[in-house]
Design a protein around this motif. Structure first.
Motif, PDB file in Angstrom:
ATOM      1  N   THR A  88       0.872  -1.190   0.000  1.00 39.97           N
ATOM      2  CA  THR A  88       0.000   0.000   0.000  1.00 39.97           C
ATOM      3  C   THR A  88       0.905   1.235   0.000  1.00 39.97           C
ATOM      4  N   PRO A  89       1.632   1.445  -1.090  1.00 41.49           N
ATOM      5  CA  PRO A  89       2.628   2.529  -1.109  1.00 41.49           C
ATOM      6  C   PRO A  89       1.974   3.907  -1.137  1.00 41.49           C
ATOM      7  N   THR A  90       2.810   4.936  -1.037  1.00 42.74           N
ATOM      8  CA  THR A  90       2.305   6.306  -1.163  1.00 42.74           C
ATOM      9  C   THR A  90       1.935   6.537  -2.626  1.00 42.74           C
ATOM     10  N   LYS A  91       0.799   7.192  -2.843  1.00 42.98           N
ATOM     11  CA  LYS A  91       0.357   7.515  -4.207  1.00 42.98           C
ATOM     12  C   LYS A  91       1.365   8.423  -4.902  1.00 42.98           C
ATOM     13  N   ARG A  92       1.700   8.104  -6.130  1.00 47.68           N
ATOM     14  CA  ARG A  92       2.701   8.913  -6.839  1.00 47.68           C
ATOM     15  C   ARG A  92       2.078   9.997  -7.705  1.00 47.68           C
ATOM     16  N   GLN A  93       0.840   9.777  -8.107  1.00 53.36           N
ATOM     17  CA  GLN A  93       0.208  10.807  -8.935  1.00 53.36           C
ATOM     18  C   GLN A  93      -1.287  10.895  -8.646  1.00 53.36           C
ATOM     19  N   GLY A  94      -1.885  11.973  -9.138  1.00 53.92           N
ATOM     20  CA  GLY A  94      -3.325  12.159  -8.942  1.00 53.92           C
ATOM     21  C   GLY A  94      -3.643  12.761  -7.592  1.00 53.92           C
ATOM     22  N   LEU A  95      -4.920  12.680  -7.226  1.00 55.85           N
ATOM     23  CA  LEU A  95      -5.391  13.260  -5.971  1.00 55.85           C
ATOM     24  C   LEU A  95      -4.629  12.666  -4.782  1.00 55.85           C
TER      25      LEU A  95
END
Ligand code: NAD
Ligand code: UDX
Length: 473
Positions: A88-95
């Motif tokens: 469950t990594p950190t989101k790299r793009q988007g909201l």
């Protein structure tokens, strides 16, 4: 025979399920993953995760009641309990990019569970997830259920890498969050009965779903906050000739504080702390809690400060430049007894030194050359600065230090305490510098040999004290 399937054969799924199988011979455990190379490694004599004690546990039950497979659909369909332990990594793009948790892997696992299930299932969140994820997962499952009933439980994992086997065998606590409905409580009891094979009843704690989900984020935030607190003190100790180890001892003697997790360092690393705090910050922001978000954000900012402070200390000590100088980097993993390099402070320190045109000779007993080159972005075809020529990865610590101007200790591997420092001093350039990012060496002894030593949060060597203060960035 109760059947368990775990989706995700990573650092958590593999060791956790190995312990379940080891302690519960009456339960059949299948660990499944979409990565065929990972599954092949779990089925080989060279496991994909280095963890003291893990090999013996896996070998004792693999093929008996512990199986590793890429046939996700079959094992999910067969199981009574499905643990989901995907990344469950950190989101790299988007909201929410850079903060929110990326639940893509979780969602696709949930959709697969819904698609292939023909019997009732208990679905267990093992991954660390934002609060209320269970509600979202429930929606995905029930909207595609074909009449199958699902119960969602939150059962966050608290193991630390390097000590995972002991943590799993003797957990401080096991949290199980579930719905308060009779079906929810029945599911909780089923999972309690699995852990009861080896965990004392008073350490198995049942609670509501949302409390269990938040407890995991809170626990990591509190742990990381202790490290940032002592690291903040380490900067003040250096400025005032105090010793952070003595300060930590004094503070930790207060039984309300306790002594663990107060070791000043170059900064915390690992796949969890930063990711989970940023996730917490994002959840607070989404709930309009700006002050709470800012409070936790500061824990991460202080950690970044500590890493860049270390690089500045190195450069300013070595006559304000490390260009063309050979720097031996001892240790690359984010902590000892693991080969994991996710968010290791060694990456930031190496990149800082490379920017100043240092030549690095890197040694770590567990991390592969391929991994180090990948982490330092050397396999990036756009890497146009020719920095890969500035890096040498070696398998012998004395080769790393031979001819070096400076040594940086980045991981607290035990072997670094007992190196032949007389030999190292003789074959280094002089003056010879050691920057101990983990406070593992006996600085006084090394000073007697002739080294100029920097230890985090300790009174500065006269050589370093006489230099101008660390320049601002
Ligand atoms: P990892 O990256 O080592 O393993 C995750 C595995 O899931 C990978 O092998 C990946 O191929 C697999 N996967 C992803 N999507 C899949 C799918 N749809 N179907 C099948 N397999 C899939 O991650 P990890 O370190 O084991 O962490 C897993 C979770 O546990 C994360 O949420 C993490 O925050 C949490 N956690 C990690 C630690 C730790 O020390 N590493 C400790 C506690 C909690
Ligand atoms: C952490 C949590 O401890 C664990 O409960 C959770 O399940 C996952 O995240 P992990 O990241 O594997 O575990 O290792 P941990 O021992 O917590 O160390 C994290 C980082 O903090 C390492 O880089 C370590 O060197 C550093 N650290 C730890 C310090 O700098 N000082 C300390 O006193 C303790």
């Amino acid at each position: 025979m109760l059947k368990i399937c775990c989706i995700g054969a990573g650092y958590v799924g593999g060791p956790t399920m190995a312990i379940v199988a080891y302690k519960c011979p009456d339960i059949q455990v299948a660990v499944v993953d979409i990565s065929s190379s990972r599954i092949a490694a779990w089925n080989s004599s060279s496991l994909p995760v280095f963890e003291p004690g893990l090999d013996d546990i896996v070998m004792s039950c693999r093929g008996r009641n512990l199986f590793f497979s890429t046939d996700v659909e079959k094992h999910v369909a067969d199981a009574d309990i499905i643990f989901v332990s995907v990344n469950t990594p950190t989101k790299r793009q988007g909201l929410g990019a850079g903060k929110a948790a990326d639940l893509t892997y979780w969602e696709s696992a949930a959709r697969l569970i819904a698609d292939v299930s023909t019997s009732d299932k208990i679905v267990v969140e093992k991954s660390t997830v934002p609060v209320k994820t269970a509600e979202a997962i429930e929606r995905i499952l029930t909207h595609n259920s074909n009449g199958v009933r699902f119960q969602i439980l939150s059962n966050p994992e608290f193991l630390a890498e390097g000590t995972a086997i002991n943590d799993l065998l003797h957990p401080d606590r096991v949290l199980i969050g579930g719905r308060s409905t009779p079906e929810g409580q029945a599911a909780v009891n089923t999972l309690v009965s699995v852990y009861a094979h080896w965990v004392p009843a008073d350490r198995i704690i049942s609670m509501g779903l949302w409390s269990a989900e938040i407890s995991k984020l809170a626990a990591n935030a509190f742990l990381a906050q202790r490290i940032s607190s002592i690291n903040a003190m380490s900067a003040l100790c250096e400025a005032t000739s105090a010793d952070v180890t003595q300060v930590a001892y004094a503070v930790g003697k207060d039984s309300r504080v306790g002594h663990r997790f107060l070791n000043a360092s170059v900064g915390y690393g690992g796949s969890c702390f930063q990711k989970d705090i940023l996730n917490l910050v994002y959840i607070c922001e989404c709930n309009g809690l700006t002050e709470v978000a800012n409070y936790w954000k500061q824990v991460v900012q202080l950690n970044d400060y500590q890493k860049s402070r270390f690089v500045k200390r190195i450069v300013s000590s070595m006559f304000n430049t490390v260009a063309q100088k050979k720097m031996a980097i001892l240790g690359f993993a984010f902590k000892k007894d693991t080969g994991d390099t996710r968010e290791t402070p060694a990456i930031d320190v190496c990149q800082g030194l490379l920017r100043d045109n240092a030549h690095l000779s890197i040694y770590d007993p567990q991390v592969t050359e391929e991994q180090i080159r990948h982490d330092l972005d050397m396999d990036n075809p756009d890497e146009t600065h020719g920095r890969s020529k500035q890096i040498n990865i070696v398998s012998d610590v004395y080769e790393a230090t031979e001819g070096a101007h400076g040594v940086c200790i980045m991981t607290e591997w035990d072997e670094f305490k007992t190196l032949d420092y007389e030999r190292i001093f003789k074959h280094m350039q002089h003056p010879s510098f050691i920057f101990d990012g983990r406070n593992v060496i006996d600085a006084d002894r090394l000073r007697k040999i002739g080294f100029i030593v920097y230890s985090i949060g300790k009174p500065l060597d006269p050589w370093l004290r006489d230099l101008p203060a660390v320049p601002p960035s």
